[in-house]
Design an enzyme around this catalytic site. Structure first.
Site, mmCIF file in Angstrom:
data_model
loop_
_atom_site.group_PDB
_atom_site.id
_atom_site.type_symbol
_atom_site.label_atom_id
_atom_site.label_comp_id
_atom_site.label_asym_id
_atom_site.label_seq_id
_atom_site.Cartn_x
_atom_site.Cartn_y
_atom_site.Cartn_z
ATOM 1 N N ASN A 106 26.577 -43.941 -69.958
ATOM 2 C CA ASN A 106 26.272 -43.732 -68.711
ATOM 3 C C ASN A 106 25.591 -45.269 -68.015
ATOM 4 O OD1 ASN A 106 27.355 -41.534 -68.274
ATOM 5 N ND2 ASN A 106 25.424 -40.205 -68.144
ATOM 6 N N HIS A 156 27.697 -48.851 -72.156
ATOM 7 C CA HIS A 156 28.634 -49.534 -71.001
ATOM 8 C C HIS A 156 27.858 -50.393 -69.998
ATOM 9 C CE1 HIS A 156 31.986 -46.682 -72.309
ATOM 10 N NE2 HIS A 156 32.092 -47.726 -72.836
HETATM 11 P P1 NAD Z 1 34.781 -38.611 -67.691
HETATM 12 O O1 NAD Z 1 34.485 -38.712 -66.162
HETATM 13 O O2 NAD Z 1 35.679 -39.267 -68.043
HETATM 14 O O3 NAD Z 1 34.425 -36.919 -68.029
HETATM 15 C C1 NAD Z 1 33.396 -36.324 -67.439
HETATM 16 C C2 NAD Z 1 33.081 -35.327 -68.426
HETATM 17 O O4 NAD Z 1 32.283 -34.448 -67.865
HETATM 18 C C3 NAD Z 1 34.415 -34.032 -68.469
HETATM 19 O O5 NAD Z 1 34.647 -33.919 -69.693
HETATM 20 C C4 NAD Z 1 33.703 -33.063 -67.810
HETATM 21 O O6 NAD Z 1 34.033 -31.684 -68.403
HETATM 22 C C5 NAD Z 1 32.314 -33.039 -68.075
HETATM 23 N N1 NAD Z 1 31.464 -32.672 -66.909
HETATM 24 C C6 NAD Z 1 31.413 -32.493 -65.621
HETATM 25 N N2 NAD Z 1 30.689 -32.020 -65.077
HETATM 26 C C7 NAD Z 1 29.738 -31.413 -65.930
HETATM 27 C C8 NAD Z 1 28.600 -30.708 -65.936
HETATM 28 N N3 NAD Z 1 27.920 -30.340 -64.708
HETATM 29 N N4 NAD Z 1 27.851 -30.225 -67.224
HETATM 30 C C9 NAD Z 1 28.604 -30.701 -68.313
HETATM 31 N N5 NAD Z 1 29.715 -31.485 -68.358
HETATM 32 C C10 NAD Z 1 30.298 -31.860 -67.216
HETATM 33 O O7 NAD Z 1 33.063 -39.345 -68.036
HETATM 34 P P2 NAD Z 1 33.007 -40.340 -69.400
HETATM 35 O O8 NAD Z 1 33.928 -39.692 -70.549
HETATM 36 O O9 NAD Z 1 31.424 -40.618 -69.533
HETATM 37 O O10 NAD Z 1 33.799 -41.702 -69.051
HETATM 38 C C11 NAD Z 1 33.643 -42.204 -67.670
HETATM 39 C C12 NAD Z 1 33.064 -43.835 -67.857
HETATM 40 O O11 NAD Z 1 32.786 -43.835 -66.576
HETATM 41 C C13 NAD Z 1 31.910 -43.928 -68.733
HETATM 42 O O12 NAD Z 1 32.336 -45.057 -69.453
HETATM 43 C C14 NAD Z 1 30.870 -44.262 -67.757
HETATM 44 O O13 NAD Z 1 30.156 -45.491 -68.070
HETATM 45 C C15 NAD Z 1 31.114 -44.442 -66.404
HETATM 46 N N6 NAD Z 1 30.794 -43.468 -65.463
HETATM 47 C C16 NAD Z 1 29.297 -43.490 -65.527
HETATM 48 C C17 NAD Z 1 28.488 -42.907 -64.561
HETATM 49 C C18 NAD Z 1 27.080 -42.706 -64.554
HETATM 50 O O14 NAD Z 1 26.548 -43.825 -65.062
HETATM 51 N N7 NAD Z 1 26.394 -41.457 -64.167
HETATM 52 C C19 NAD Z 1 29.260 -41.869 -63.588
HETATM 53 C C20 NAD Z 1 30.805 -41.919 -63.749
HETATM 54 C C21 NAD Z 1 31.270 -42.978 -64.337
#
Ligand code: NAD
Ligand code: ZN
Length: 232
Positions: free
Chosen positions: A87, A104
């Protein structure tokens, strides 16, 4: 004392109202990642890239850590712990965690691609580098870009011992194939994701010893009870 290695993704921040990238109504549905998150083209799309990350930063600034972030901060006081996150938000730190490895990058940092000046940024970024007028990039790993923190991440992942526990939360495993570590590792592995793994995901429930489905903010308490039993 055994160690707890935590690997988190966008899912743990979903209940803090920061959208994930791949779930339904995720961020990717509304934006073209080739435009806003591509190392080969970001300078050509400079204003759109910054508008996109300014919006992300705004969402993150309005978000508060949830029970999952707070529980991880508690575990950090209790256990020998390593925290790796994909994240780019700061919710783990706001909950009180320290030494979080952001593989990241970080939405609140910027770097000039020419003179390498670094900036801490709270709100919007507009314009070019103050020192050299060069293009300034969010300090976030884009597609087609090297990820300098992966070396530190692999050092942790390749060093999980038999008595240790790997807890993976809120990631599809699409970007970093953490399921493979769980599958081949000789340690206890736990997965907590919202839903059952499907062909949409790289990660597979069968890679893990224990699997929790549902909201991270609810499952975190069951995981806490499990850790009390299995952490030595
Ligand atoms: P992803 O979006 O590919 O997958 C999200 C995962 O989270 C899914 O497996 C889903 O089942 C699970 N999920 C969704 N809601 C949930 C909940 N309430 N409780 C538990 N699990 C839940 O995310 P990723 O694998 O982290 O890859 C995405 C890339 O995007 C990462 O590299 C990250 O850097 C970036 N990203 C970061 C943020 C952030 O910083 N918050 C937000 C979006 C994307
Ligand atoms: Zn510069």
């Amino acid at each position: 004392m055994s160690k707890l290695v935590i690997f988190t993704g966008a899912g743990i921040s979903a209940e803090s109202d920061i959208p994930t990238f791949r779930d339904n109504d995720g961020v990717w549905e509304k934006y073209d990642l080739n435009v806003v998150c591509n190392f080969d083209t970001w300078k050509d799309n400079y204003n759109i890239v910054h508008a996109f990350y300014n919006k992300r930063r705004h969402d993150i600034n309005n978000a508060k850590p949830n029970a999952a972030h707070h529980q991880i901060a508690k575990w950090q006081k209790q256990y020998n712990i390593k925290i790796i996150t994909q994240n780019i938000d700061n919710l783990l730190e706001l909950a009180g965690c320290h030494d979080v490895l952001h593989v990241h990058g970080n939405i609140h940092k910027m770097k000039c691609s020419e003179c390498h000046a670094e900036y801490d940024i709270v709100n919007d970024w507009v314009g070019n580098c103050r020192y050299c007028s060069g293009y300034v990039k969010p300090d976030i790993v884009f597609f087609n870009e090297m990820a300098p923190k992966y070396e530190d991440m692999f050092a942790i992942l390749n060093n999980i011992d038999v008595d240790d526990v790997l807890l993976v939360m809120g990631t599809s495993g699409q970007v970093i194939d953490i399921g493979t570590y769980a599958r081949h590792g000789d340690f206890v592995s736990i997965l907590s994701n919202f839903e059952t793994s499907s062909e949409k995901y790289q990660i597979q429930d069968s890679d893990f010893d224990y699997v929790f489905h549902g909201k991270a903010t609810q499952k975190i308490f069951e995981i806490d009870a499990l850790l009390k039993r299995i952490m030595q």
